[in-house]
Design a protein around this motif. Structure first.
Motif, PDB file in Angstrom:
ATOM      1  N   PRO A  27      15.346  32.763  54.945  1.00 13.37           N
ATOM      2  CA  PRO A  27      16.025  34.001  55.345  1.00 13.37           C
ATOM      3  C   PRO A  27      15.292  34.803  56.411  1.00 13.37           C
ATOM      4  O   PRO A  27      15.860  35.717  56.996  1.00 13.37           O
ATOM      5  N   THR A  65      20.469  32.304  47.080  1.00 10.33           N
ATOM      6  CA  THR A  65      21.156  33.591  47.218  1.00 10.33           C
ATOM      7  C   THR A  65      21.272  34.269  45.855  1.00 10.33           C
ATOM      8  O   THR A  65      20.851  33.737  44.825  1.00 10.33           O
ATOM      9  N   GLU A 100      21.918  27.539  47.572  1.00  8.38           N
ATOM     10  CA  GLU A 100      20.764  27.266  48.418  1.00  8.38           C
ATOM     11  C   GLU A 100      20.867  28.053  49.711  1.00  8.38           C
ATOM     12  O   GLU A 100      21.949  28.233  50.278  1.00  8.38           O
ATOM     13  N   LEU A 101      19.720  28.521  50.194  1.00  5.82           N
ATOM     14  CA  LEU A 101      19.685  29.379  51.370  1.00  5.82           C
ATOM     15  C   LEU A 101      18.619  28.897  52.324  1.00  5.82           C
ATOM     16  O   LEU A 101      17.510  28.563  51.912  1.00  5.82           O
ATOM     17  N   GLN A 102      18.944  28.854  53.614  1.00  3.55           N
ATOM     18  CA  GLN A 102      17.936  28.534  54.609  1.00  3.55           C
ATOM     19  C   GLN A 102      16.927  29.670  54.666  1.00  3.55           C
ATOM     20  O   GLN A 102      17.194  30.782  54.221  1.00  3.55           O
TER      21      GLN A 102
END
Length: 321
Positions: A139, A130, A135-137
């Motif tokens: 998107p 982000t 941590e980001l799945q």
């Protein structure tokens, strides 16, 4: 400006810039300063940024071997990527976004794999963060690379690479996590300036069609930063992503795909359009390609897309590897 001179480097890390957020640019440069492999240089190509003087100030404190080129007028994203690569002096290039991050062992792992397998392209696992670095799945809410690719290092079948790219888009890796042999990049003409969004995916497919050796490693070597102002988000909302996916399908329509495979590609285009309409309010774009074969074959493709989307069946892409 510090000059790279004429030394030979294993890698040139290319950073095309356009009005970058200086905070993120500093973090990218700091991640490069922490690399466990030292035989690389950094090439910055700026596309007439309004904050060029501030970028120069950031670079003046950089401890890396770097070179920067400043365009007096904007030439556009893909052209700027190509100009950055034209200035490269390494055997390999890695083109990273101005707000992405590299893991400390990124260059070491990518180059080691390329040399061991004699590969022209090495993909690694896509990874997203982000704006704040969390941590980001995935998107895009699309099929993830993890659901398609097995663990370990995978030599990629070129034909399968083309089908996977047409089915799922760029499940291989963002430029920041992809190492490219510079000679092969130049021989194939670099990034296409005819595309608005899928500039990287188009090159991956063109390289596969050109027969280059491609390997995928199951390691995270870089993080692509996802936020509302980056190019990916802007292109999805504007419909550029849809237009480019359709254009790629048109380019490869004459390829000898089985009807069942081609129909899944077309069905996926419709699903991609519906997803963007529902999530981003993107205006629907016309789809130029059509399904093939009889009604039963077409219905199977639509049913296959529905069951895969809801997780009732494994991704068809897994069977291609």
């Amino acid at each position: 400006m510090r000059s790279v001179g004429e030394p030979s480097f294993a890698i040139s890390v290319c950073i095309p810039t356009f009005n970058p957020d200086l905070k993120y640019l500093k973090l990218l440069l700091e991640s490069l300063e922490r690399q466990t492999r030292a035989d690389f240089n950094v090439i910055v190509s700026d596309d007439a940024s309004a904050n060029a003087d501030l970028i120069k100030a950031v670079l003046s404190t950089c401890k890396l071997n770097w070179r920067a080129d400043w365009s007096p007028v904007s030439i556009g994203m893909a052209a700027n990527w190509n100009r950055c690569a034209q200035l490269a002096t390494g055997q390999f290039i890695l083109v990273t976004g101005q707000d992405d991050l590299l893991m400390p062992e990124a260059l070491e792992q990518l180059v080691s794999q390329a040399q061991a397998s004699n590969s022209d392209v090495v993909f690694s696992v896509p990874h997203f963060v982000t704006e704040s670095g969390d941590e980001l799945q995935n998107p895009s809410s699309a099929v993830t690379a993890d659901s398609i690719f097995p663990n370990g290092d995978v030599p990629m079948n070129n034909r399968a690479t083309i089908v996977l790219g047409l089915l799922y888009g760029n499940v291989f890796g963002d430029p920041c996590s992809t190492l490219i042999r510079l000679d092969s990049f130049r021989a194939l003409g670099g990034f296409s300036t005819e595309y608005e969004h899928a500039v990287d995916l188009e090159l991956w497919l063109r390289m596969a069609a050109g027969g280059v050796a491609i390997t995928r490693i199951s390691k995270v070597v870089a993080s692509h930063r996802a936020h509302q102002k980056n190019a990916t988000s802007v292109h999805v909302r504007s419909g550029a992503s849809q237009r480019d996916r359709d254009r790629l399908a048109v380019e490869y329509e004459a390829s000898e795909f089985a009807d069942a495979t081609w129909n899944r590609i077309v069905a996926r285009l419709h699903l991609h359009r519906l997803h963007d309409l529902m999530r981003y309010r993107t205006a629907s774009e016309p789809i130029s390609v059509r399904m093939r074969g009889g009604g039963r074959t077409r219905l199977r493709a639509i049913a296959g897309e529905i069951t895969e989307t809801f997780g009732w069946t494994e991704p068809i892409g897994r069977s291609l590897l």
